[in-house]
Design a protein around this motif. Sequence first.
Motif, PDB file in Angstrom:
ATOM      1  N   GLU A   1       1.055  -1.262  -0.040  1.00 22.32           N
ATOM      2  CA  GLU A   1      -0.164   0.130   0.063  1.00 22.32           C
ATOM      3  C   GLU A   1       0.874   1.283  -0.056  1.00 22.32           C
ATOM      4  N   TYR A   2       1.909   0.950   0.413  1.00 15.58           N
ATOM      5  CA  TYR A   2       2.966   2.271   0.395  1.00 15.58           C
ATOM      6  C   TYR A   2       3.801   2.298  -0.880  1.00 15.58           C
ATOM      7  N   THR A   3       3.873   1.377  -1.588  1.00 19.62           N
ATOM      8  CA  THR A   3       4.709   1.254  -2.956  1.00 19.62           C
ATOM      9  C   THR A   3       3.786   0.414  -4.036  1.00 19.62           C
ATOM     10  N   PRO A   4       2.674   1.358  -4.255  1.00 19.86           N
ATOM     11  CA  PRO A   4       1.758   0.436  -5.398  1.00 19.86           C
ATOM     12  C   PRO A   4       2.013   0.796  -6.718  1.00 19.86           C
ATOM     13  N   TYR A   5       2.938   1.548  -7.145  1.00 23.66           N
ATOM     14  CA  TYR A   5       3.416   1.824  -8.463  1.00 23.66           C
ATOM     15  C   TYR A   5       4.729   1.250  -8.901  1.00 23.66           C
ATOM     16  N   LEU A   6       4.976   0.540 -10.247  1.00 27.05           N
ATOM     17  CA  LEU A   6       5.929   0.106 -10.461  1.00 27.05           C
ATOM     18  C   LEU A   6       6.740   0.810 -11.595  1.00 27.05           C
ATOM     19  N   ASP A   7       7.734   1.641 -11.213  1.00 23.91           N
ATOM     20  CA  ASP A   7       8.319   2.454 -12.077  1.00 23.91           C
ATOM     21  C   ASP A   7       9.407   1.837 -13.143  1.00 23.91           C
ATOM     22  N   LEU A   8       8.887   1.579 -14.371  1.00 18.27           N
ATOM     23  CA  LEU A   8       9.780   1.008 -15.223  1.00 18.27           C
ATOM     24  C   LEU A   8      11.284   1.254 -15.528  1.00 18.27           C
ATOM     25  N   GLN A   9      11.285   2.670 -15.692  1.00 16.12           N
ATOM     26  CA  GLN A   9      12.509   3.438 -15.940  1.00 16.12           C
ATOM     27  C   GLN A   9      13.522   3.365 -14.910  1.00 16.12           C
ATOM     28  N   GLU A  10      13.133   3.167 -13.410  1.00 13.47           N
ATOM     29  CA  GLU A  10      13.974   3.168 -12.485  1.00 13.47           C
ATOM     30  C   GLU A  10      13.894   1.911 -12.003  1.00 13.47           C
TER      31      GLU A  10
END
Length: 245
Positions: A159-168
């Motif tokens: 819930e604190y890290t719900p997005y996956l950044d594909l660049q990073e």
Amino acid sequence: MLHKTRGIVLRTVKYGDTSVIVGIFTELFGLQSYIVNGVRSSKPKAAKGNLLQPGNILEMVVYHHEVKNLHRISEFKLGYIYTSLHYNVVKNTIALYLIELLQKSLKQPEQQLELYYFTENTLQLLDGSPTAVIANLPLFYTLKLAEFLGFRLNGHFSEYTPYLDLQEGTFCYLPPHHTDHLDPEYSELTDRLIQCSEVQQLAAVSMAKEKRRKLLYAYLDFLRLHMPDFTELHSPPILHEILDA
């Protein structure tokens, strides 16, 4: 000098009237090219040319010279005999995707033992697994390949890290200011795939075919972001058509 090694056939190209040049991902030397004479004639030796189908796992005795780009094979035979992969259209299409992905990803002739053993094991499991398991196999293999090539995804979905950044290549709290990221639903599915420690666990990760399609293209974009010379694959549209059938 002669060496014994196992290898996975990636590509076979006709050369001259009776020969072929074969691209093989080898256990000892990584990606290598070999010329094999006399396998396209009417002689008995030509029957061995059937062993050089993409995806086949070979046991070989090869000549290897560090300064050469093209080598020769002294002996070769099947190192594993498939029971269904070449005859089951779904399994064969998945195998061809894995092979094309390897061709696009492997650039240097360097030993990559972990990736080699993982790929050989994956092909054998694909051969013997039911459809419920193999539907997610292209997703799982693509993520694992990225990891073996040094592009491991960092962190986990929460819930604190719900997005996956594909660049990073990391899970984060807020959506990044670019389009190369996954929303919470797809980020969670990705994390579930990452946490599978073996292929058999993939059956527990259930998703609709459209979600599977979107994730595969996202993972290929991830590879493209981190490998500038990574070019477009031809097999995904065929793969999705077969899996959706």
